[in-house]
Design a protein around this motif. Sequence first.
Motif, mmCIF file in Angstrom:
data_model
loop_
_atom_site.group_PDB
_atom_site.id
_atom_site.type_symbol
_atom_site.label_atom_id
_atom_site.label_comp_id
_atom_site.label_asym_id
_atom_site.label_seq_id
_atom_site.Cartn_x
_atom_site.Cartn_y
_atom_site.Cartn_z
ATOM 1 N N UNK A 190 -16.288 -6.260 1.280
ATOM 2 C CA UNK A 190 -15.943 -5.484 0.091
ATOM 3 C C UNK A 190 -14.668 -4.677 0.307
ATOM 4 N N UNK A 191 -14.604 -3.974 1.442
ATOM 5 C CA UNK A 191 -13.409 -3.165 1.719
ATOM 6 C C UNK A 191 -12.187 -4.056 1.936
ATOM 7 N N UNK A 192 -12.395 -5.163 2.589
ATOM 8 C CA UNK A 192 -11.275 -6.072 2.841
ATOM 9 C C UNK A 192 -10.720 -6.629 1.529
ATOM 10 N N UNK A 193 -11.598 -6.925 0.584
ATOM 11 C CA UNK A 193 -11.152 -7.423 -0.716
ATOM 12 C C UNK A 193 -10.322 -6.383 -1.447
ATOM 13 N N UNK A 194 -10.773 -5.126 -1.378
ATOM 14 C CA UNK A 194 -10.023 -4.050 -2.052
ATOM 15 C C UNK A 194 -8.660 -3.831 -1.409
ATOM 16 N N UNK A 195 -8.649 -3.832 -0.101
ATOM 17 C CA UNK A 195 -7.379 -3.636 0.611
ATOM 18 C C UNK A 195 -6.436 -4.813 0.371
ATOM 19 N N UNK A 196 -6.990 -6.022 0.339
ATOM 20 C CA UNK A 196 -6.167 -7.193 0.064
ATOM 21 C C UNK A 196 -5.556 -7.127 -1.337
ATOM 22 N N UNK A 197 -6.313 -6.614 -2.312
ATOM 23 C CA UNK A 197 -5.790 -6.474 -3.671
ATOM 24 C C UNK A 197 -4.636 -5.476 -3.703
ATOM 25 N N UNK A 198 -4.828 -4.340 -3.006
ATOM 26 C CA UNK A 198 -3.744 -3.344 -2.976
ATOM 27 C C UNK A 198 -2.534 -3.876 -2.216
ATOM 28 N N UNK A 199 -2.775 -4.668 -1.192
ATOM 29 C CA UNK A 199 -1.668 -5.278 -0.450
ATOM 30 C C UNK A 199 -0.903 -6.255 -1.339
ATOM 31 N N UNK A 200 -1.630 -7.027 -2.139
ATOM 32 C CA UNK A 200 -0.986 -7.981 -3.037
ATOM 33 C C UNK A 200 -0.096 -7.269 -4.051
ATOM 34 N N UNK A 201 -0.597 -6.198 -4.672
ATOM 35 C CA UNK A 201 0.201 -5.462 -5.661
ATOM 36 C C UNK A 201 1.412 -4.791 -5.018
ATOM 37 N N UNK A 202 1.210 -4.276 -3.810
ATOM 38 C CA UNK A 202 2.335 -3.628 -3.126
ATOM 39 C C UNK A 202 3.417 -4.643 -2.768
ATOM 40 N N UNK A 203 2.996 -5.802 -2.297
ATOM 41 C CA UNK A 203 3.972 -6.848 -1.982
ATOM 42 C C UNK A 203 4.671 -7.365 -3.232
ATOM 43 N N UNK A 204 3.896 -7.492 -4.317
ATOM 44 C CA UNK A 204 4.500 -7.936 -5.573
ATOM 45 C C UNK A 204 5.578 -6.959 -6.023
ATOM 46 N N UNK A 205 5.280 -5.659 -5.963
ATOM 47 C CA UNK A 205 6.267 -4.652 -6.365
ATOM 48 C C UNK A 205 7.475 -4.668 -5.437
ATOM 49 N N UNK A 206 7.232 -4.879 -4.147
ATOM 50 C CA UNK A 206 8.343 -4.917 -3.188
ATOM 51 C C UNK A 206 9.262 -6.099 -3.482
ATOM 52 N N UNK A 207 8.674 -7.274 -3.701
ATOM 53 C CA UNK A 207 9.486 -8.451 -4.007
ATOM 54 C C UNK A 207 10.212 -8.299 -5.347
ATOM 55 N N UNK A 208 9.544 -7.709 -6.317
ATOM 56 C CA UNK A 208 10.158 -7.528 -7.633
ATOM 57 C C UNK A 208 11.374 -6.614 -7.543
ATOM 58 N N UNK A 209 11.209 -5.475 -6.902
ATOM 59 C CA UNK A 209 12.349 -4.538 -6.771
ATOM 60 C C UNK A 209 13.437 -5.118 -5.875
ATOM 61 N N UNK A 210 13.026 -5.797 -4.800
ATOM 62 C CA UNK A 210 14.014 -6.366 -3.882
ATOM 63 C C UNK A 210 14.864 -7.446 -4.532
ATOM 64 N N UNK A 211 14.225 -8.358 -5.254
ATOM 65 C CA UNK A 211 14.983 -9.418 -5.920
ATOM 66 C C UNK A 211 15.875 -8.850 -7.027
ATOM 67 N N UNK A 212 15.407 -7.812 -7.701
ATOM 68 C CA UNK A 212 16.235 -7.196 -8.749
ATOM 69 C C UNK A 212 17.490 -6.576 -8.153
ATOM 70 N N UNK A 213 17.349 -5.863 -7.047
ATOM 71 C CA UNK A 213 18.512 -5.261 -6.389
ATOM 72 C C UNK A 213 19.440 -6.335 -5.825
ATOM 73 N N UNK A 214 18.851 -7.350 -5.212
ATOM 74 C CA UNK A 214 19.669 -8.414 -4.627
ATOM 75 C C UNK A 214 20.451 -9.168 -5.698
ATOM 76 N N UNK A 215 19.806 -9.457 -6.821
ATOM 77 C CA UNK A 215 20.488 -10.170 -7.902
ATOM 78 C C UNK A 215 21.573 -9.308 -8.538
#
Length: 211
Positions: free
Chosen positions: A92-117
């Motif tokens: 249960x805890x691993x699923x929650x942490x994995x979800x937060x990790x996914x959203x954090x990575x998504x935001x990181x990639x989104x901001x990173x690609x926007x700055x790079x472009x």
Amino acid sequence: MLTFYNQVFLLLVAEMALFMGLIVPMPFGVRRKIFTFISESKLVAKLQYGLKITFIFILILFIDSVNRVYRVQIELAAATDSNKGSAAIMGHERLEVQARKFYSQRNMYLCGFTLFLSLILNRTYMMILEVLRLEEKVKQYEGTDKNTKQSAKLAQAGEAGEIGTLRRQLEAKDRDIATLKKQSEGLQKEYHDLTEKYGATQPPAGTRKDK
């Protein structure tokens, strides 16, 4: 925060569309008019200033998302170590942490690609301006530019007018020289006539009487 990330995503899509617009082949005259308008428009300058401030906020969000990914990774490792005895709780805890990790990575990639472009767009824009400037110089050197042709015609007209003026001056000088030559011939003829008349009035050398 989610609304702001949605706006970042819309900005990324707009950057992708703008990049496609920059690389689309267009005639030289149309491209030059578009980029002249972009470089001289005050509205575009204000928009660029606002985008610079927006990219500063996106950079802050990128740094924050990287920090969140790092903390979630540490939290995931800690949860795995602390819940080895209970598989249900760990899952249960691993699923929650994995979800937060996914959203954090998504935001990181989104901001990173926007700055790079944004950096790619800025560099592409500067390169296109440089290419347009060089193409305009080449057209001027080859004489294919409309303004250059007009300038060449004006220069040719000026040269033709100057040549015509010099030609008229030369013809006037030729006429003056011909007049002076005629006057010189007339004076020389009169001089010979006077010399002959003077010689006719003088007695022969043998008939002179010595005093």
